[in-house]
Enzyme design. Structure first.
Site, PDB file in Angstrom:
ATOM      1  N   CYS A 102       0.854  -1.195   0.000  1.00 30.83           N
ATOM      2  CA  CYS A 102       0.000   0.000   0.000  1.00 30.83           C
ATOM      3  C   CYS A 102       0.887   1.240   0.000  1.00 30.83           C
ATOM      4  O   CYS A 102       1.734   1.405   0.871  1.00 30.83           O
ATOM      5  CB  CYS A 102      -0.898  -0.006   1.241  1.00 30.83           C
ATOM      6  N   CYS A 106      -3.413   7.538  -1.763  1.00 34.31           N
ATOM      7  CA  CYS A 106      -4.697   7.622  -2.473  1.00 34.31           C
ATOM      8  C   CYS A 106      -5.831   8.152  -1.602  1.00 34.31           C
ATOM      9  O   CYS A 106      -6.826   8.649  -2.129  1.00 34.31           O
ATOM     10  CB  CYS A 106      -5.102   6.247  -2.994  1.00 34.31           C
ATOM     11  N   THR A 193      -4.128   5.177   7.218  1.00 35.38           N
ATOM     12  CA  THR A 193      -3.077   4.816   6.263  1.00 35.38           C
ATOM     13  C   THR A 193      -2.131   5.995   6.019  1.00 35.38           C
ATOM     14  O   THR A 193      -2.570   7.070   5.615  1.00 35.38           O
ATOM     15  CB  THR A 193      -3.752   4.389   4.937  1.00 35.38           C
ATOM     16  N   GLU A 259      -0.090   2.087   9.133  1.00 33.81           N
ATOM     17  CA  GLU A 259      -1.415   2.402   9.676  1.00 33.81           C
ATOM     18  C   GLU A 259      -1.236   3.016  11.067  1.00 33.81           C
ATOM     19  O   GLU A 259      -0.487   2.491  11.884  1.00 33.81           O
ATOM     20  CB  GLU A 259      -2.275   1.134   9.770  1.00 33.81           C
ATOM     21  N   HIS A 294     -12.513   5.571  -3.531  1.00 38.41           N
ATOM     22  CA  HIS A 294     -11.493   4.678  -2.959  1.00 38.41           C
ATOM     23  C   HIS A 294     -11.728   3.226  -3.398  1.00 38.41           C
ATOM     24  O   HIS A 294     -10.780   2.456  -3.518  1.00 38.41           O
ATOM     25  CB  HIS A 294     -11.458   4.816  -1.435  1.00 38.41           C
ATOM     26  N   TYR A 298      -8.953   0.624  -5.568  1.00 38.75           N
ATOM     27  CA  TYR A 298      -8.532  -0.755  -5.305  1.00 38.75           C
ATOM     28  C   TYR A 298      -8.464  -1.595  -6.578  1.00 38.75           C
ATOM     29  O   TYR A 298      -7.794  -2.627  -6.602  1.00 38.75           O
ATOM     30  CB  TYR A 298      -9.490  -1.412  -4.283  1.00 38.75           C
ATOM     31  N   CYS A 301      -4.548  -0.462  -7.350  1.00 36.95           N
ATOM     32  CA  CYS A 301      -3.426  -0.739  -6.428  1.00 36.95           C
ATOM     33  C   CYS A 301      -3.258  -2.227  -6.155  1.00 36.95           C
ATOM     34  O   CYS A 301      -2.154  -2.761  -6.217  1.00 36.95           O
ATOM     35  CB  CYS A 301      -3.580   0.061  -5.139  1.00 36.95           C
ATOM     36  N   GLU A 449      -6.498  -5.356   4.189  1.00 41.52           N
ATOM     37  CA  GLU A 449      -6.886  -4.070   3.608  1.00 41.52           C
ATOM     38  C   GLU A 449      -7.849  -4.281   2.436  1.00 41.52           C
ATOM     39  O   GLU A 449      -8.762  -3.486   2.224  1.00 41.52           O
ATOM     40  CB  GLU A 449      -5.636  -3.314   3.164  1.00 41.52           C
TER      41      GLU A 449
HETATM   42 FE1  SF4 Z   1      -3.283   1.876  -0.110  1.00 40.29          FE
HETATM   43 FE2  SF4 Z   1      -4.598   0.944  -2.233  1.00 40.29          FE
HETATM   44 FE3  SF4 Z   1      -5.837   2.575  -0.460  1.00 40.29          FE
HETATM   45 FE4  SF4 Z   1      -3.927   3.474  -2.151  1.00 40.29          FE
HETATM   46  S1  SF4 Z   1      -5.967   2.648  -2.709  1.00 40.29           S
HETATM   47  S2  SF4 Z   1      -4.117   3.954   0.019  1.00 40.29           S
HETATM   48  S3  SF4 Z   1      -2.518   1.760  -2.215  1.00 40.29           S
HETATM   49  S4  SF4 Z   1      -5.039   0.495  -0.099  1.00 40.29           S
HETATM   50 FE    FE Z   2      -6.685   1.608   2.124  1.00 33.79          FE
END
Ligand code: SF4
Ligand code: FE
Length: 484
Positions: A102, A106, A193, A259, A294, A298, A301, A449
């Site tokens: 991660c 984001c 995060t 985190e 968000h 995902y 990422c 996550e």
């Molecule tokens: Fe982390 Fe993925 Fe959330 Fe970006 S979108 S903060 S990489 S979990």
């Molecule tokens: Fe996250």
């Protein structure tokens, strides 16, 4: 040009903070021995700054600000087109491929894109000036190439009771006082995060609020080292392996996530940093739009991390002499199929994006929720297949210290040798890497996550039931079968 170099980022983030870790207060964290645990997470964020400087990645990592006309890091862009939405997901896959964890930037990015339209709509209804405030705040973020955390999750106390009906009113972050200059807030935000690695944070409510809960309908920007903010570093499985002599037992020894448990103990927020104050009827929209953005994220990422894991399983199968076996090849194909399905979802919800009246572009809410719902499942199956291909040795292998020992090391190397010409050390690295993603530090980024980040599975199912348009589907069958 407002692009920080990775070195400038690292220097700028070394500021005194109120941080606790393993029961000890460490304000200058970069000078403390525990920095060995923190450093991989900072390397990850630095990678974002590094990639933005590289010609081959500039088309994805940078963009033109519609606010200043300047070249900015894409992580600070307010999307201006469907192409921007698609490039966001492609960029996230790229950074996932480069770090296998991660990369933390984001959440603030997605918060900003949600706030852009929500503040505009609040101003239209109530004649407030949140949008202009937010715009000015975000221009500073773009110009400074700042890393911004996004804070949503409250501690929630008794889940069966509303925020204003808790024994302890601080279980949801709320306004406790107000004067001519601003507000005072109290509460805690958890699972934060990259909070320590961020210059600033934007705080949002955690759920749709009702009349009588106005003090909880609050959104604002804050410096992460503001007076009254305490951070407590979150533990991750096997994290103290990072404190050991050798680094191979860590698995992914360069990069990692972060985190933080964040407590707001009477933090003052000046007016020009407040983006919502009491507008309960917009709290749900802010939560949903942020979550939608968000959930889109995902689809990029986790796919990038999946790419690296598939590469690890495939290379290991070569090292172990089983790459020709049909069932191994089929497992790799299944992993690719699942991973690319997630990418399809990320791209689809972006391609179906639309323009808000505020001017910015937003992903398709239903498809973003489908995307994240799949992310709550597929990485577990991809991880299971990687463990299957790798073999049980991912969790029975002796330590690097034994491997390096003059006494026992040669014997371990002898018995860990596989195919002719394959380096035992490279095989060891791959096994630890898969262990790390399956059950070590990185399993947080790839598994838990994926399950709970951007909302637990049930949160997506609620949105799917709202957005699924069942009535239209019923009408389709009625029409074909002439049912009145
Ligand atoms: Fe982390 Fe993925 Fe959330 Fe970006 S979108 S903060 S990489 S979990
Ligand atoms: Fe996250």
């Amino acid at each position: 040009m407002p692009l920080k170099s990775p070195e400038e980022y690292v220097e700028s983030i070394k500021r005194e903070v109120n941080l606790y870790m393993f029961g000890e207060k460490i304000s200058e964290f970069w000078k403390h021995p525990n920095f060995k645990i923190i450093e991989p997470s900072m390397n990850t964020v630095s990678k974002i700054y590094e990639l933005a400087q590289m010609d081959e990645y500039k088309h994805l990592m940078t963009a033109t600000s519609h606010l200043t006309g300047e070249t900015i890091n894409r992580f600070t862009l307010i999307h201006q087109s469907v192409e921007d939405l698609i490039n966001k997901v492609k960029m996230q896959r790229l950074v996932g491929q480069q770090t296998a964890c991660c990369f933390q930037r984001c959440v603030g990015f997605d918060t900003a894109n949600a706030l852009w339209s929500v503040t505009w709509e609040m101003d239209r209804k109530y004649g407030t000036n949140y949008h202009k405030r937010f715009k000015n705040y975000w221009i500073e973020v773009q110009r400074g190439d700042l890393m911004v955390a996004g804070s949503m999750t409250d501690t929630k106390g008794d889940r069966g009771r509303r925020p204003n009906n808790q024994t302890d009113p601080d279980q949801y972050l709320h306004i406790v006082d107000e004067d001519d200059n601003g507000i005072i807030v109290r509460g805690a935000k958890i699972h934060q995060t990259g909070f320590l690695n961020s210059h600033r944070a934007i705080i949002m409510p955690t759920l749709r609020l009702r009349p009588g809960e106005e003090e909880y309908a609050v959104s604002f920007g804050v410096n992460t080292n503001e007076k009254g903010i305490t951070m407590i570093y979150g533990r991750q499985s096997c994290d103290t392996r990072k404190m050991e002599e050798g680094k191979l037992d860590i698995g992914n020894y360069k990069y990692g996530g972060q985190e933080i448990f964040v407590i707001f103990d009477d933090v003052f927020v000046p007016h020009d940093q407040i983006f919502m104050k009491g507008e309960i009827d917009f709290s749900g929209e802010l939560v949903n739009r942020f979550a939608g953005f968000h959930r889109q994220s995902y689809g990029g990422c986790k796919v990038g991390v999946g790419d690296v894991l598939i590469g690890a399983a495939s290379l290991l199968s070569q090292y172990q002499g089983v790459d020709g076996a049909s069932h191994i090849r089929d497992k790799i194909v299944e992993m690719i199929h699942l991973n690319e399905t997630l990418f399809c979802c990320g791209i689809a919800c972006s391609a179906q994006g639309f323009q808000r009246e505020a001017g910015n572009y937003e992903m398709d809410m239903l498809l973003a929720n489908i995307c994240k719902q799949n992310v709550t499942r597929f990485p577990y199956e991809i991880g299971r297949l990687a463990e299957d291909v790798a073999g049980g040795i991912i969790c029975t292998m002796p330590s690097q210290a034994d491997f390096d020992s003059e006494e026992i090391g040669p014997l371990l190397k002898k018995y860990l040798t596989t195919c002719d010409g394959v380096s035992v050390k490279s095989r060891y690295k791959l096994l630890r890497f898969i262990e790390n993603l399956s059950m070590g530090v990185a399993s947080l980024s790839y598994k838990t996550e994926s399950l709970h980040g951007a909302g637990s599975p049930q949160a997506q199912r609620i949105m799917i039931s709202r957005q699924g348009n069942l009535e239209e589907k019923i009408n389709l069958v009625k029409k074909i079968l002439d049912i009145k």
